[in-house]
Design a protein around this motif. Structure first.
Motif, short mmCIF file in Angstrom:
data_model
loop_
_atom_site.label_atom_id
_atom_site.label_comp_id
_atom_site.label_asym_id
_atom_site.label_seq_id
_atom_site.Cartn_x
_atom_site.Cartn_y
_atom_site.Cartn_z
N ASN A 136 -2.81 -1.41 -5.02
CA ASN A 136 -3.29 -0.18 -5.76
C ASN A 136 -3.86 0.74 -4.97
O ASN A 136 -4.80 1.74 -5.56
CB ASN A 136 -4.01 -0.75 -6.97
CG ASN A 136 -5.00 -1.56 -6.63
OD1 ASN A 136 -5.28 -2.03 -5.61
ND2 ASN A 136 -6.23 -1.51 -7.60
N CYS A 137 -3.68 0.75 -3.61
CA CYS A 137 -4.48 1.73 -2.72
C CYS A 137 -3.58 2.67 -2.01
O CYS A 137 -2.50 2.16 -1.62
CB CYS A 137 -5.36 0.99 -1.71
SG CYS A 137 -6.77 -0.01 -2.45
N SER A 138 -3.98 3.68 -1.75
CA SER A 138 -3.00 4.59 -0.95
C SER A 138 -4.00 5.14 -0.04
O SER A 138 -5.07 5.53 -0.16
CB SER A 138 -2.70 5.76 -1.93
OG SER A 138 -1.95 6.94 -1.09
N ALA A 190 -11.89 -3.54 -5.36
CA ALA A 190 -10.15 -2.95 -5.65
C ALA A 190 -9.11 -3.94 -5.98
O ALA A 190 -8.36 -3.95 -7.01
CB ALA A 190 -9.52 -2.47 -4.13
N ALA A 214 -5.79 -4.70 2.05
CA ALA A 214 -6.04 -4.07 0.65
C ALA A 214 -4.92 -4.16 -0.25
O ALA A 214 -3.76 -4.57 0.03
CB ALA A 214 -6.11 -2.54 0.95
N PHE A 237 -8.88 -2.32 6.47
CA PHE A 237 -8.27 -1.97 5.17
C PHE A 237 -7.00 -2.82 5.03
O PHE A 237 -6.40 -2.97 3.98
CB PHE A 237 -7.81 -0.44 5.02
CG PHE A 237 -9.28 0.38 4.35
CD1 PHE A 237 -9.66 0.09 3.26
CD2 PHE A 237 -10.10 0.64 5.59
CE1 PHE A 237 -10.98 0.90 2.92
CE2 PHE A 237 -11.11 1.38 5.25
CZ PHE A 237 -11.72 1.63 4.11
N PRO A 240 0.58 -1.23 -0.04
CA PRO A 240 -0.06 -0.16 0.24
C PRO A 240 0.92 1.35 -0.12
O PRO A 240 2.03 1.31 0.70
CB PRO A 240 -0.80 -0.18 1.28
CG PRO A 240 -0.14 -1.13 2.20
CD PRO A 240 0.65 -2.01 1.31
N TRP A 248 -6.86 8.76 -10.39
CA TRP A 248 -7.26 7.99 -9.17
C TRP A 248 -8.55 7.89 -8.91
O TRP A 248 -9.18 8.77 -9.54
CB TRP A 248 -6.39 8.56 -7.94
CG TRP A 248 -5.00 8.61 -7.90
CD1 TRP A 248 -4.14 9.47 -8.55
CD2 TRP A 248 -3.99 7.77 -7.11
NE1 TRP A 248 -2.64 8.99 -8.06
CE2 TRP A 248 -2.83 8.00 -7.40
CE3 TRP A 248 -4.43 6.63 -6.26
CZ2 TRP A 248 -1.70 7.53 -6.68
CZ3 TRP A 248 -3.36 6.01 -5.71
CH2 TRP A 248 -2.15 6.28 -5.94
N VAL A 298 -7.66 6.61 -0.88
CA VAL A 298 -8.56 6.30 0.25
C VAL A 298 -8.45 7.49 1.35
O VAL A 298 -7.57 7.52 2.06
CB VAL A 298 -8.33 4.96 0.89
CG1 VAL A 298 -9.38 4.66 2.08
CG2 VAL A 298 -8.36 3.80 -0.13
N ARG A 312 -6.19 3.06 -9.55
CA ARG A 312 -5.44 3.17 -8.39
C ARG A 312 -6.70 4.07 -7.41
O ARG A 312 -7.22 4.77 -7.92
CB ARG A 312 -4.37 4.30 -8.49
CG ARG A 312 -3.27 3.45 -9.34
CD ARG A 312 -2.09 4.22 -9.40
NE ARG A 312 -2.27 5.33 -10.31
CZ ARG A 312 -1.37 6.18 -10.68
NH1 ARG A 312 -0.22 6.20 -10.09
NH2 ARG A 312 -1.67 7.22 -11.30
N PHE A 313 -6.69 3.73 -6.06
CA PHE A 313 -7.68 4.27 -5.26
C PHE A 313 -6.73 5.15 -4.16
O PHE A 313 -6.04 4.52 -3.52
CB PHE A 313 -8.37 2.93 -4.49
CG PHE A 313 -8.90 2.16 -5.54
CD1 PHE A 313 -10.37 2.43 -6.08
CD2 PHE A 313 -8.53 1.05 -6.30
CE1 PHE A 313 -10.93 1.66 -7.19
CE2 PHE A 313 -9.14 0.20 -6.97
CZ PHE A 313 -10.32 0.70 -7.52
#
Length: 148
Positions: free
Chosen positions: A125-127, A90, A122, A119, A4, A19, A100, A97-98
């Motif tokens: 591809n999540c921030s 996701a 996760a 999360f 992440p 995003w 969050v 890209r997410f």
């Protein structure tokens, strides 16, 4: 991406990159305050849609509309289910890209310690906000000693 990503809370993703803005919403889709308002104004969240993806945003409900039309906080069990739905989305869309936000931690008043660990699984591809780092990234343990 190998894990992440993290970003400064109350910031938006860079303009030159695509995003999906992930925010806490209410089931009525009244995106009037906080990250939900940003979602409506800047990321195409559709008014009246309080769950899932619209435009370049993804709504995770943390509140619901009561019979008197007031907004009330959803139980953590309900929030947990909606977060799992997002995680499934996701994982199913590794090309997206997410970004969050601190879902449920401001207007819904759930704590970071309560929400962030939901999360933990996760995809890369999540921030997330830096405030969630300690709850999402498992601390590395020293290897177990072995006799010589």
């Amino acid at each position: 991406m190998d894990g992440p990503w993290f970003h400064q809370d109350r910031t938006a993703p860079p303009d030159n990159e695509d995003w999906i803005w992930v925010f806490g919403s209410n089931t009525a889709g009244r995106h009037g305050k906080g990250a939900a308002e940003v979602a409506k104004l800047q990321f195409g969240a559709q008014y009246g849609v309080g769950v899932g993806r619209t435009g370049d945003s993804y709504a995770i409900p943390t509140k619901y509309e009561a019979e008197d039309r007031s907004l009330r906080v959803l139980s953590m069990d309900h929030v947990r289910g909606h977060i799992q739905d997002f995680l499934d989305y996701a994982h199913a869309h590794p090309n997206l890209r997410f970004f969050v936000t601190r879902v449920g931690c401001e207007l819904a008043r759930h704590g970071d310690r309560e929400v962030a660990p939901l999360f933990a699984k996760a995809p890369a591809n999540c921030s997330f906000a830096n405030e969630w780092r300690e709850f999402i990234v498992a601390p590395r343990r020293a290897p177990s000693p072995r006799p010589l």
